[in-house]
Design a protein around this motif. Structure first.
Motif, PDB file in Angstrom:
ATOM      1  N   ARG A  46      22.853  47.655  23.379  1.00  9.71           N
ATOM      2  CA  ARG A  46      22.378  48.035  22.055  1.00  9.71           C
ATOM      3  C   ARG A  46      21.429  46.948  21.591  1.00  9.71           C
ATOM      4  NH1 ARG A  46      26.428  47.567  16.935  1.00  9.71           N
ATOM      5  NH2 ARG A  46      24.872  47.775  15.258  1.00  9.71           N
ATOM      6  N   VAL A  47      20.327  47.335  20.934  1.00  2.00           N
ATOM      7  CA  VAL A  47      19.350  46.339  20.478  1.00  2.00           C
ATOM      8  C   VAL A  47      19.133  46.490  18.981  1.00  2.00           C
ATOM      9  CG1 VAL A  47      16.998  45.471  20.700  1.00  2.00           C
ATOM     10  CG2 VAL A  47      18.180  46.381  22.705  1.00  2.00           C
ATOM     11  N   VAL A  48      19.221  45.351  18.285  1.00  2.00           N
ATOM     12  CA  VAL A  48      18.895  45.331  16.858  1.00  2.00           C
ATOM     13  C   VAL A  48      17.597  44.556  16.726  1.00  2.00           C
ATOM     14  CG1 VAL A  48      19.584  44.445  14.598  1.00  2.00           C
ATOM     15  CG2 VAL A  48      21.293  45.467  16.118  1.00  2.00           C
ATOM     16  N   ARG A  49      16.581  45.181  16.155  1.00  2.00           N
ATOM     17  CA  ARG A  49      15.283  44.496  15.988  1.00  2.00           C
ATOM     18  C   ARG A  49      15.084  44.136  14.532  1.00  2.00           C
ATOM     19  NH1 ARG A  49      12.327  45.327  20.756  1.00  2.00           N
ATOM     20  NH2 ARG A  49      13.352  46.935  22.006  1.00  2.00           N
ATOM     21  N   LEU A  50      14.675  42.899  14.311  1.00  2.00           N
ATOM     22  CA  LEU A  50      14.443  42.419  12.948  1.00  2.00           C
ATOM     23  C   LEU A  50      12.950  42.233  12.716  1.00  2.00           C
ATOM     24  CD1 LEU A  50      17.092  39.572  12.422  1.00  2.00           C
ATOM     25  CD2 LEU A  50      17.246  41.934  11.707  1.00  2.00           C
ATOM     26  N   ARG A  51      12.535  42.441  11.481  1.00  6.53           N
ATOM     27  CA  ARG A  51      11.179  42.104  11.082  1.00  6.53           C
ATOM     28  C   ARG A  51      11.196  41.756   9.592  1.00  6.53           C
ATOM     29  NH1 ARG A  51       6.148  42.443  13.096  1.00  6.53           N
ATOM     30  NH2 ARG A  51       6.872  43.465  14.992  1.00  6.53           N
ATOM     31  N   ASP A  52      10.658  40.608   9.266  1.00  5.85           N
ATOM     32  CA  ASP A  52      10.552  40.153   7.872  1.00  5.85           C
ATOM     33  C   ASP A  52      11.879  40.234   7.127  1.00  5.85           C
ATOM     34  OD1 ASP A  52       7.884  39.704   8.298  1.00  5.85           O
ATOM     35  OD2 ASP A  52       7.338  41.757   7.719  1.00  5.85           O
ATOM     36  N   LEU A  83      25.335  43.375  22.608  1.00  8.73           N
ATOM     37  CA  LEU A  83      24.289  43.578  21.626  1.00  8.73           C
ATOM     38  C   LEU A  83      23.200  42.529  21.806  1.00  8.73           C
ATOM     39  CD1 LEU A  83      23.939  45.053  18.604  1.00  8.73           C
ATOM     40  CD2 LEU A  83      24.538  42.767  17.878  1.00  8.73           C
ATOM     41  N   ALA A  84      21.943  42.965  21.696  1.00  3.17           N
ATOM     42  CA  ALA A  84      20.843  42.008  21.678  1.00  3.17           C
ATOM     43  C   ALA A  84      20.218  42.038  20.300  1.00  3.17           C
ATOM     44  CB  ALA A  84      19.808  42.359  22.728  1.00  3.17           C
ATOM     45  N   VAL A  85      19.948  40.834  19.748  1.00  5.73           N
ATOM     46  CA  VAL A  85      19.226  40.744  18.478  1.00  5.73           C
ATOM     47  C   VAL A  85      17.832  40.242  18.819  1.00  5.73           C
ATOM     48  CG1 VAL A  85      19.099  39.641  16.224  1.00  5.73           C
ATOM     49  CG2 VAL A  85      21.315  40.304  17.162  1.00  5.73           C
ATOM     50  N   MET A  86      16.816  41.033  18.457  1.00  2.92           N
ATOM     51  CA  MET A  86      15.449  40.683  18.813  1.00  2.92           C
ATOM     52  C   MET A  86      14.590  40.537  17.572  1.00  2.92           C
ATOM     53  SD  MET A  86      14.262  42.505  22.232  1.00  2.92           S
ATOM     54  CE  MET A  86      12.990  41.276  22.269  1.00  2.92           C
ATOM     55  N   GLY A  87      13.482  39.866  17.751  1.00  2.11           N
ATOM     56  CA  GLY A  87      12.535  39.771  16.646  1.00  2.11           C
ATOM     57  C   GLY A  87      11.605  38.607  16.862  1.00  2.11           C
ATOM     58  N   PRO A  88      10.394  38.702  16.327  1.00  4.80           N
ATOM     59  CA  PRO A  88       9.462  37.581  16.449  1.00  4.80           C
ATOM     60  C   PRO A  88       9.926  36.413  15.588  1.00  4.80           C
ATOM     61  CG  PRO A  88       8.551  39.255  15.010  1.00  4.80           C
ATOM     62  CD  PRO A  88       9.837  39.811  15.534  1.00  4.80           C
ATOM     63  N   SER A  89       9.323  35.260  15.793  1.00  4.99           N
ATOM     64  CA  SER A  89       9.748  34.114  14.989  1.00  4.99           C
ATOM     65  C   SER A  89       9.398  34.389  13.525  1.00  4.99           C
ATOM     66  CB  SER A  89       9.068  32.840  15.484  1.00  4.99           C
ATOM     67  OG  SER A  89       7.679  33.000  15.492  1.00  4.99           O
ATOM     68  N   SER A 135      14.956  48.317  13.585  1.00  2.85           N
ATOM     69  CA  SER A 135      15.575  49.415  14.333  1.00  2.85           C
ATOM     70  C   SER A 135      16.898  48.933  14.899  1.00  2.85           C
ATOM     71  CB  SER A 135      14.665  49.855  15.475  1.00  2.85           C
ATOM     72  OG  SER A 135      14.618  48.828  16.444  1.00  2.85           O
ATOM     73  N   ASP A 136      17.773  49.860  15.172  1.00  2.00           N
ATOM     74  CA  ASP A 136      19.094  49.528  15.697  1.00  2.00           C
ATOM     75  C   ASP A 136      19.526  50.713  16.541  1.00  2.00           C
ATOM     76  OD1 ASP A 136      21.695  48.954  16.245  1.00  2.00           O
ATOM     77  OD2 ASP A 136      22.319  48.694  14.161  1.00  2.00           O
ATOM     78  N   GLY A 137      19.599  50.524  17.847  1.00  2.00           N
ATOM     79  CA  GLY A 137      19.977  51.659  18.666  1.00  2.00           C
ATOM     80  C   GLY A 137      20.239  51.250  20.093  1.00  2.00           C
ATOM     81  N   PRO A 138      20.655  52.193  20.893  1.00  2.00           N
ATOM     82  CA  PRO A 138      20.977  51.904  22.299  1.00  2.00           C
ATOM     83  C   PRO A 138      19.715  51.543  23.088  1.00  2.00           C
ATOM     84  CG  PRO A 138      21.094  54.250  21.853  1.00  2.00           C
ATOM     85  CD  PRO A 138      20.911  53.591  20.540  1.00  2.00           C
ATOM     86  N   VAL A 139      19.926  50.815  24.145  1.00  2.00           N
ATOM     87  CA  VAL A 139      18.824  50.445  25.024  1.00  2.00           C
ATOM     88  C   VAL A 139      18.389  51.665  25.803  1.00  2.00           C
ATOM     89  CG1 VAL A 139      18.181  49.057  27.030  1.00  2.00           C
ATOM     90  CG2 VAL A 139      19.649  48.107  25.236  1.00  2.00           C
ATOM     91  N   ASP A 140      17.068  51.881  25.859  1.00  2.00           N
ATOM     92  CA  ASP A 140      16.630  53.049  26.633  1.00  2.00           C
ATOM     93  C   ASP A 140      16.197  52.647  28.032  1.00  2.00           C
ATOM     94  OD1 ASP A 140      14.080  52.967  24.139  1.00  2.00           O
ATOM     95  OD2 ASP A 140      14.212  51.733  25.965  1.00  2.00           O
ATOM     96  N   HIS A 181      34.534  41.328  27.521  1.00  2.00           N
ATOM     97  CA  HIS A 181      34.089  40.450  26.440  1.00  2.00           C
ATOM     98  C   HIS A 181      33.071  41.142  25.561  1.00  2.00           C
ATOM     99  CE1 HIS A 181      35.683  37.359  29.229  1.00  2.00           C
ATOM    100  NE2 HIS A 181      36.061  36.795  28.090  1.00  2.00           N
ATOM    101  N   THR A 182      33.045  40.728  24.308  1.00  2.00           N
ATOM    102  CA  THR A 182      32.057  41.232  23.360  1.00  2.00           C
ATOM    103  C   THR A 182      30.931  40.200  23.280  1.00  2.00           C
ATOM    104  OG1 THR A 182      33.872  42.201  22.122  1.00  2.00           O
ATOM    105  CG2 THR A 182      31.739  42.061  21.000  1.00  2.00           C
ATOM    106  N   ILE A 183      29.685  40.642  23.535  1.00  2.00           N
ATOM    107  CA  ILE A 183      28.598  39.683  23.691  1.00  2.00           C
ATOM    108  C   ILE A 183      27.458  39.995  22.734  1.00  2.00           C
ATOM    109  CG2 ILE A 183      26.907  38.712  25.308  1.00  2.00           C
ATOM    110  CD1 ILE A 183      28.855  39.509  27.568  1.00  2.00           C
ATOM    111  N   ILE A 184      26.963  38.951  22.060  1.00  2.00           N
ATOM    112  CA  ILE A 184      25.748  39.078  21.250  1.00  2.00           C
ATOM    113  C   ILE A 184      24.737  38.085  21.806  1.00  2.00           C
ATOM    114  CG2 ILE A 184      24.738  38.897  18.945  1.00  2.00           C
ATOM    115  CD1 ILE A 184      27.590  39.306  17.818  1.00  2.00           C
TER     116      ILE A 184
END
Lengths: 245, 416
Positions: A229-235, A54-60, A240-245, A212-215
């Protein structure tokens, strides 16, 4: 229920997800900065299963770091539920959280965070010391962990005698030595040149394929693309939360 | 349980790596502790030394000897009550001995008459002044613990007859006969020739208390030939059991009143003295050393403790990120607390060991340079200084270590 059932990109392996490791529901986190109250997380629900990458993404300022601290049991939520392998960690005290971190979570930091005066072997042994593993066993396991990341011939080097990529490999060996449920990496390539970064991400790929399970927490699209899989955060919310395309 | 052992060894390892990496800083920090430990141990050696030196001197004089004299050993305000006390005579010793022999279960062993004078002794060209010349009887050997190096003490026949024989203390013998044996030589006091029949073993000197080394023993009757028969004497009485000196003193006072023919209700016209008085005179000296030592020690350790506390705070600050990392890897509060406490204690222990080494070297130097000055190093001192060092480390390291153990891992990890 969201699960990474995306078809393999190219020849990428996608392992079937296993049982629930992390279950977060309606988690909020407030900080007081002087008189101001900051809503770092405004109500997040998330499930992570074994064998996920899993990747957790988002701006600072998106709450990315706060979420990572929460996932890593370094911090507890202001409100909401957080179960880690079925255990409610939301209301645990310091030392109980330390126990969970020691046994269930392997941290990889952007700045490696190795002890400068200890050799690679001792750095990798550290979590085992806190777990109460006897010296000869932890020596053996640390040697094995270092060999697994390709540093079997560097065990007695100190961090300042190693390259950046080697240091991060030591950190990864340290994260994995106690067989944690998840590997939690915070900008693992942030302090590396792009070529070395690619090597480290290849190592993550290999670890994923080994089970291994990786974040990975990152702000770089290139890095996030390695995940399944990517989870995107904002504020403070999941955008969004879904598979990598 | 084993986990705390691993954490402990890990903490020790970190502490020594840390001290090695910051040698100068650690040494400077330990300085206060070093000074404190040197002060406390030097004070200890001095007090020990005084006690031991005094004990030796007392042993020489005989701890279990009571002195029957005109004057008491403490100061008196009504001196006129003592001034006209009758003198002692040799026959009184005999009378006392008869009473002692006929008393069942007497606590006293023997009474001996002793007369002493300071004077000079000559042998050919050589002369020694300020010698304590002691006239006594053959029984003297029963109340003192003097050892004869060569020759013998005078016997009863020589004593009674007042034969011109003498026994010299070792330094008197050395001064009169440098580099050759004194035995069978002749010495003079006031023109009287005396044959040396024995030399006493060297005994050592302590704080000016008279020692055998500077003495000369001769039969009382021989002494009288030189100094006149009116020379004042005192009686020395040996008790059988030195733990029952008080009861022995009571018995002696009763016996002495009988000898003196004193009536009931009359005040004693003699004093019975014992060496406890000497001991009491030393107490103020020891107190001064102890107070000064404790003051210096306290001050130095206080300064040292502040230094250690400061350096531990610095160490915690410098390694905030490391603390965060360790917590992330599973270190608990106890682990971090232990780590910094052990670091503080280690610096103190190193300081303590250095202080002990300095004190030990100082003691050796003093013993070498001034053999007369009593200093005595002991195991108890080592233990005391180790305990003091550890206590200083714990007290001064606790606040910073506690703060470190409570650090929020998120904040600590973010610290640059």
């Amino acid at each position: 229920m969201i699960s990474p059932v995306a078809p393999a990109v190219g020849s990428r392996v996608v392992r079937p997800p296993g049982e629930l490791v992390i279950e977060i529901e309606g988690v909020t986190k407030l900080y007081k900065m002087g008189a101001e109250i900051i809503h770092a997380l405004r109500g997040i629900s998330l499930q992570i299963r074994r064998n996920e990458y899993l990747a957790v993404m988002g701006p600072s300022g998106s709450g990315k770091s706060t979420l990572m601290n929460m996932l890593g049991c370094l911090d507890t939520p202001t409100a909401g539920r957080y179960d880690f392998t079925g255990k409610n960690v939301a209301h645990m005290i310091d030392d109980e959280l330390a126990e969970i971190r020691n046994r269930e979570i392997g941290f990889v930091f952007q700045t490696f965070n190795l002890l400068p005066r200890s050799d690679a072997l001792h750095n990798v042994e550290l979590p085992l010391i806190y777990a109460g593993v006897p010296p000869h066993v932890r020596h053996e396991r640390a040697m094995q962990a270092l060999a697994n990341v390709g540093l079997g011939d560097r065990v007695h080097h100190r961090p300042n005698e190693l390259s950046g990529g080697q240091r991060q490999r030591v950190a990864i060996a340290r994260a994995l030595v106690n067989h944690p449920s998840i590997l939690l990496a915070d900008e693992p390539t942030g302090n590396l040149d792009s070529k070395t970064g690619v090597e480290i991400m290849a190592l993550f790929e290999q670890l994923y394929e080994e089970g291994h399970t990786i974040i990975v927490v990152t702000h770089e699209e290139d890095i996030a693309r390695h995940a399944r899989r990517v989870v995107r955060l904002r504020d403070g919310l999941i955008e969004s939360d879904g598979p990598v395309d | 349980m084993t986990r705390i052992v691993y954490e402990f060894t890990e903490s020790l390892r970190i502490a020594f790596a840390q001290i090695r990496a910051n040698k100068l800083r650690s040494v400077l920090t330990a300085l206060g502790v070093i000074i404190g430990i040197v002060a406390v141990t030097l004070m200890g050696t001095a007090i020990n030394g005084i006690d031991i030196g005094f004990q030796n001197s007392l042993a020489m004089l005989g701890e279990d000897v009571l002195y029957v004299q005109k004057w008491p050993w403490h100061n008196v305000d009504d001196w006129w009550n003592y001034q006209n006390r009758p003198p002692f005579r040799v026959e009184m010793a005999d009378a006392l001995n008869r009473i002692i022999d006929t008393t069942p279960n007497s606590l006293l062993a023997v009474a001996v008459p002793v007369a002493g004078r300071g004077g000079s002794v000559k042998a050919g060209e050589n002369s020694v002044s300020g010698v304590s010349i002691i006239g006594t009887t053959a029984d003297y050997s029963r109340i003192v613990t003097a050892e004869v190096a060569t020759g013998r003490l005078f016997n009863e026949i020589e004593s009674t007859a007042g034969r011109p024989v003498c026994v010299l203390g070792s330094s008197v013998a050395d001064s009169l006969f440098p580099g050759r044996p004194a035995l069978d030589q002749t010495v003079q006091i006031r023109g009287q020739n005396l044959l040396v029949i024995g030399v006493l073993a060297k005994q050592g000197d302590f704080l000016g208390i008279q020692s055998f080394d500077n003495q000369m023993l001769l039969p009382l009757n021989a002494l009288r030939k030189s100094f006149g028969s009116r020379i004042g004497i005192e009686l020395r009485v040996k008790a059988k059991d030195k733990t029952k000196l008080a009861a022995a003193t009571e018995e002696l006072i009763g016996a002495m009143r009988r000898v003196r023919g004193q009536l009931p209700g009359e005040r004693d016209n003699f004093s019975v003295n014992q060496q406890e008085v000497f001991k009491a005179q030393l107490d103020p000296i020891k107190s001064v050393i102890a107070i000064a030592g404790l003051f210096i020690t306290g001050l130095a350790l206080f300064v040292g403790a502040i230094g250690i506390m400061n350096i531990t705070f610095v160490s915690v600050k410098e390694r905030t990120k490391e603390i965060g990392t360790r917590k992330a890897l599973g270190a608990r509060r106890r682990t971090i607390l232990l780590q910094f406490l052990i670091e503080a204690v280690s610096i103190c222990l190193i300081g303590g060991a250095a202080g002990l080494a300095i004190t030990y070297a100082t003691c050796l130097a003093i013993q070498h340079a001034m053999p007369a000055l009593p200093v005595e190093f002991s195991v108890a001192l080592i233990l005391i200084s180790m305990v003091v060092s550890i206590a200083t480390g714990i007290v001064s390291g606790f606040a910073p270590a506690w703060g470190a153990s409570r650090l929020d891992p998120v904040v600590a990890l973010r610290y640059e």
